[in-house]
Structures are given as C-alpha cells and as structure tokens.
Enzyme design. Structure first.
Site, PDB file in Angstrom:
ATOM      1  CB  CYS A 194      11.264   2.724   5.981  1.00 36.01           C
ATOM      2  SG  CYS A 194       9.586   3.289   6.292  1.00 36.01           S
ATOM      3  CG  HIS A 212       9.580  -1.589   9.659  1.00 34.78           C
ATOM      4  ND1 HIS A 212      10.861  -1.201   9.313  1.00 34.78           N
ATOM      5  CD2 HIS A 212       8.753  -0.726   9.005  1.00 34.78           C
ATOM      6  CE1 HIS A 212      10.798  -0.149   8.507  1.00 34.78           C
ATOM      7  NE2 HIS A 212       9.535   0.151   8.296  1.00 34.78           N
ATOM      8  CD  GLU A 213       5.251  -1.997   7.589  1.00 35.06           C
ATOM      9  OE1 GLU A 213       4.644  -0.915   7.631  1.00 35.06           O
ATOM     10  OE2 GLU A 213       6.276  -2.166   6.899  1.00 35.06           O
ATOM     11  CG  HIS A 248       5.487   2.812   9.931  1.00 36.21           C
ATOM     12  ND1 HIS A 248       6.117   4.005   9.653  1.00 36.21           N
ATOM     13  CD2 HIS A 248       6.128   1.878   9.181  1.00 36.21           C
ATOM     14  CE1 HIS A 248       7.103   3.787   8.781  1.00 36.21           C
ATOM     15  NE2 HIS A 248       7.138   2.505   8.485  1.00 36.21           N
TER      16      HIS A 248
HETATM   17 NI    NI Z   1       8.438   1.554   7.115  1.00 36.12          NI
END
Ligand code: NI
Length: 189
Positions: A99, A141-142, A145
């Site tokens: 990341c 993953h995004e 966030h």
């Molecule tokens: Ni990331």
C-alpha cells in the site's frame, strides 16, 4: 480552462485520516472532477494500481484503480469508483499486497476471489459489475480504505508480528495524528 493536475501528499501509516470511515459523495460537480483528476495523477506518479481519497487526506468515498498501467508502455486507463458497494463475495484468493500508505511493507492477504459490486462513475451513473482474481483483490483493498481499514488489518497475528518493527518505524514520523509524505517514491522500494 482546466487546471493542471496536482501531485497530492500521501498520508501514511500512523495518520488518523487513514482510520476514518469516509463520507459518501452527494454532489457530482467540477470540484469532484478536479479532485479525481488530482487523485489519478497522484496514483500514476506514485506507481500505485489504486489510490483511495483518504490516502490524500480527502473525506470522500472515492478511489481510482488502473491494473494495467506501467511506466514502460503506459496508456492510462483509470477506473474511478464513487460510493462503491460490494454486495456479494465468494471464493478465496491469496495475494501479496502492499500500500502506498504503508511503504516498504508487503504481506500475503487472504480475501474472497470473486465479488459483485456497484459504484457510481464521475458523472453520477451507477454501474453493477463482477470482478475476479487480481481485480477483485485491488477493489477490496481500495474499498477497505473507505472504511478506515488497511491490508495489514487482515493478517494473522504471526504475520503481524513480522511487520511490527516496520510499522513502528513508519509511525515514528507522525505528529499530532498526522503523518504526511511528500516525496514521490517509496525510499525502501
Ligand atoms: Ni492501500
């Protein structure tokens, strides 16, 4: 006239911004266009396959991805996802993740391998899609966030132990809940 895209500083591990649950986009205006433009520009300059708004200090449920782009033969094809919702997931896949906000740390994460999701594009039009494999990994993953979740949160306690020192190192530069990095490349990469 269109403003030139800005390179935005990256919030790194130890910054409170990365732990916030972000707010939905309600207005699709020029300001949003401008922000998405900057976010995309920053993702390419930082060599990421994805970048979420909290990573550049913006409280909006927005991220951009581009799985194909590389410096060598780079024809950018960014996909912007606004107010995304992963409503179905199945299967299992393990992938080594990293990341931009956790520079120098890589670890294998287990996630669902197939997802069904919706999102709005920059014009406020809703899309329903299915992704598998690497694309499914990147979107998850995004999307994490946007809820203040980092890939390192998914690790087993043993894997967490292995990266503990590196995380402490990153955290050291945090001041009053802020941990910004202005340089372009990961110094440890
Ligand atoms: Ni990331």
């Amino acid at each position: 006239m269109k403003k030139e895209a800005q390179l935005l500083p990256i919030h790194i591990f130890g910054d409170d911004m990365l732990r916030q649950k972000l707010s939905p986009v309600v207005v699709y205006d020029d300001k949003l266009h401008e922000f998405v433009h900057d976010l995309t520009h920053t993702m390419y300059l930082r060599d990421g396959v994805g970048l979420a708004s909290s990573q550049v200090g913006k409280n909006l449920r927005v991220f951009v991805i581009d799985l194909e782009w590389s410096h060598e033969d780079g024809k950018p094809e960014p996909i912007v996802m606004i107010n995304p919702d992963i409503y179905n997931s199945e299967g299992e896949i393990e992938y080594e993740e990293g990341c931009i906000s956790v520079p120098g740390v890589y670890a294998t994460v287990r996630r669902p391998s197939r997802i069904e999701y919706s999102y709005y594009d920059i014009n406020g039009i809703q899309h329903h899609e299915i992704a598998e494999g690497f694309k499914a990994v990147v979107i998850q993953h995004e999307n994490d966030h946007l809820d203040g979740v980092l890939f390192i949160d998914h690790l087993s306690s043993l894997s967490k132990l292995k990266i503990k020192r590196k995380l402490k190192e990153l955290q050291k530069t945090a001041v009053n809940g802020s941990n910004l990095r202005h340089d372009i490349y990961d110094p440890e990469a």
